[in-house]
Scaffold this active site. Sequence first.
Site, short mmCIF file in Angstrom:
data_model
loop_
_atom_site.label_atom_id
_atom_site.label_comp_id
_atom_site.label_asym_id
_atom_site.label_seq_id
_atom_site.Cartn_x
_atom_site.Cartn_y
_atom_site.Cartn_z
CB SER A 1 -0.86 -0.02 1.27
OG SER A 1 -1.45 1.23 1.49
CE1 TYR B 1 -3.76 -2.15 5.56
CE2 TYR B 1 -3.12 0.04 4.79
CZ TYR B 1 -3.53 -1.25 4.52
OH TYR B 1 -3.69 -1.67 3.21
CE LYS C 1 -1.54 -4.50 3.60
NZ LYS C 1 -1.83 -5.75 2.89
N1 LIG Z 1 -8.89 -1.06 -0.69
C1 LIG Z 1 -7.83 -0.26 -0.76
O1 LIG Z 1 -7.95 0.94 -1.05
C2 LIG Z 1 -6.43 -0.80 -0.53
C3 LIG Z 1 -5.32 0.04 -0.71
C4 LIG Z 1 -4.04 -0.47 -0.51
C5 LIG Z 1 -3.87 -1.80 -0.16
N2 LIG Z 1 -4.96 -2.60 0.02
C6 LIG Z 1 -4.76 -3.99 0.38
O2 LIG Z 1 -5.42 -4.82 -0.56
C7 LIG Z 1 -5.82 -6.03 0.05
C8 LIG Z 1 -7.28 -6.30 -0.23
O3 LIG Z 1 -8.05 -5.21 0.24
P1 LIG Z 1 -9.60 -5.08 -0.04
O4 LIG Z 1 -9.90 -3.61 -0.17
O5 LIG Z 1 -10.02 -5.99 -1.11
O6 LIG Z 1 -10.18 -5.54 1.38
P2 LIG Z 1 -11.33 -6.62 1.69
O7 LIG Z 1 -11.56 -6.55 3.17
O8 LIG Z 1 -12.49 -6.42 0.79
O9 LIG Z 1 -10.61 -7.98 1.31
C9 LIG Z 1 -9.79 -8.71 2.19
C10 LIG Z 1 -10.18 -10.17 2.02
O10 LIG Z 1 -9.30 -10.96 2.82
C11 LIG Z 1 -10.09 -11.87 3.58
N3 LIG Z 1 -9.32 -12.14 4.80
C12 LIG Z 1 -9.04 -11.28 5.81
N4 LIG Z 1 -8.29 -11.89 6.74
C13 LIG Z 1 -8.07 -13.16 6.29
C14 LIG Z 1 -7.35 -14.28 6.79
N5 LIG Z 1 -6.71 -14.23 7.96
N6 LIG Z 1 -7.32 -15.42 6.05
C15 LIG Z 1 -7.99 -15.50 4.87
N7 LIG Z 1 -8.69 -14.48 4.35
C16 LIG Z 1 -8.73 -13.32 5.05
C17 LIG Z 1 -11.41 -11.19 3.82
O11 LIG Z 1 -12.48 -12.07 4.08
C18 LIG Z 1 -11.60 -10.46 2.48
O12 LIG Z 1 -12.25 -11.27 1.53
C19 LIG Z 1 -5.47 -5.90 1.52
O13 LIG Z 1 -4.23 -6.54 1.73
C20 LIG Z 1 -5.34 -4.40 1.71
O14 LIG Z 1 -4.48 -4.09 2.77
C21 LIG Z 1 -6.24 -2.13 -0.16
#
Ligand SMILES: NC(=O)c1ccc[n+]([C@@H]2O[C@H](COP(=O)([O-])OP(=O)(O)OC[C@H]3O[C@@H](n4cnc5c(N)ncnc54)[C@H](O)[C@@H]3O)[C@@H](O)[C@H]2O)c1
Length: 328
Positions: free
Chosen positions: A117, A141, A145
Amino acid sequence: MTWLITGGAGYIGAHVARAMSQAGERVAVLDDLSSGVAARLPEGVPLVVGSVLDREVLDRALAELGVTGVVHLAAKKQVGESVEKPLLYYRENVHGLTVLLEAVVAAGVRSFVFSSSAAVYGMPDVDLVTEATPCLPINPYGETKLAGEWLVRATGAAHGISTACLRYFNVAGAARPELADTGVFNIIPMMFDRITRGERPRIFGTDYDTPDGTCVRDYIHIEDLATAHLAAARRLAERPGTGDLTLNVGTGRGVSVQEMADLIGEVTGRPELTAETGPRRPGDPARVVASNALIAGELGWSARHDLLSMVTSAWEGWCLHHPQAPRP
Ligand SMILES: NC(=O)c1ccc[n+]([C@@H]2O[C@H](COP(=O)([O-])OP(=O)(O)OC[C@H]3O[C@@H](n4cnc5c(N)ncnc54)[C@H](O)[C@@H]3O)[C@@H](O)[C@H]2O)c1
């Protein structure tokens, strides 16, 4: 080549699963469904319900599915919650990654894409953030990362696994309304939420050193982000043992919060709900815009979708999940 996408039932993971399977890659998903939704998965993509903290589930999934590459998105992602519950974030995002990497090494997986991120940069004071900009995260957070990147690179180097750490900037939009982000944790859904309640969106801080005084961010369309994963995964598979690629995934274009509020007013059909302004929030950098030169050079990737299609698709997704939202 079979890719296991952890967190593939989440907002970003489901788009990555869709883009990769549509491009002909064999994919499977592992997700504990803590925030994910099984119905988001494309047809025919197998789902293993389990946690990345569960070594037995991982060993079985990697062996039975014949996994050769992993795209790791499973994580907790709310900055505010990470300040209140740092132990949860370190356990899920860092310990979970350690357990997953142990299983990956034991199973002989050769490629690993890690979901990082722009939060690793903290409060960068530069016009364009490059991958060489110092990483100084300002919340747990972002720390998890950055620690995750260290773990991924060190494990890749020690065990001959090709790795990519993708640093996403502000992700928004949806390929289809059902795949939209349902959380209200960043500016676009926060503004949708206010408009749905008939309230004016809020802007925090109008005295930043930016053209209109409001914060500037780099918004990346989810479909572009998904194709960046596909490009990274293919690169790792084509050139095994080539070390690590750490890449920003952004557009290189800055958009101010005021510009975003104006666009959201138009897209939602409520331009009269002009944004109301208040004081700065602590921890908001003035400007965070990606340099995308490295990813363009390394993967030939660049963003194709514009801001309007991003906001329009996000709004269609919002309306599906919030039937009370005003329709233009
Ligand atoms: N959404 C954003 O703007 C953004 C920006 C930068 C980075 N990210 C990163 O992208 C990734 C996905 O984010 P997202 O927005 O899709 O979030 P999200 O919460 O929609 O997706 C995360 C998924 O991981 C699953 N999960 C969580 N903990 C788990 C575990 N211990 N074992 C198995 N599954 C697990 C959840 O059920 C969910 O389906 C994350 O790593 C997040 O940090 C997101």
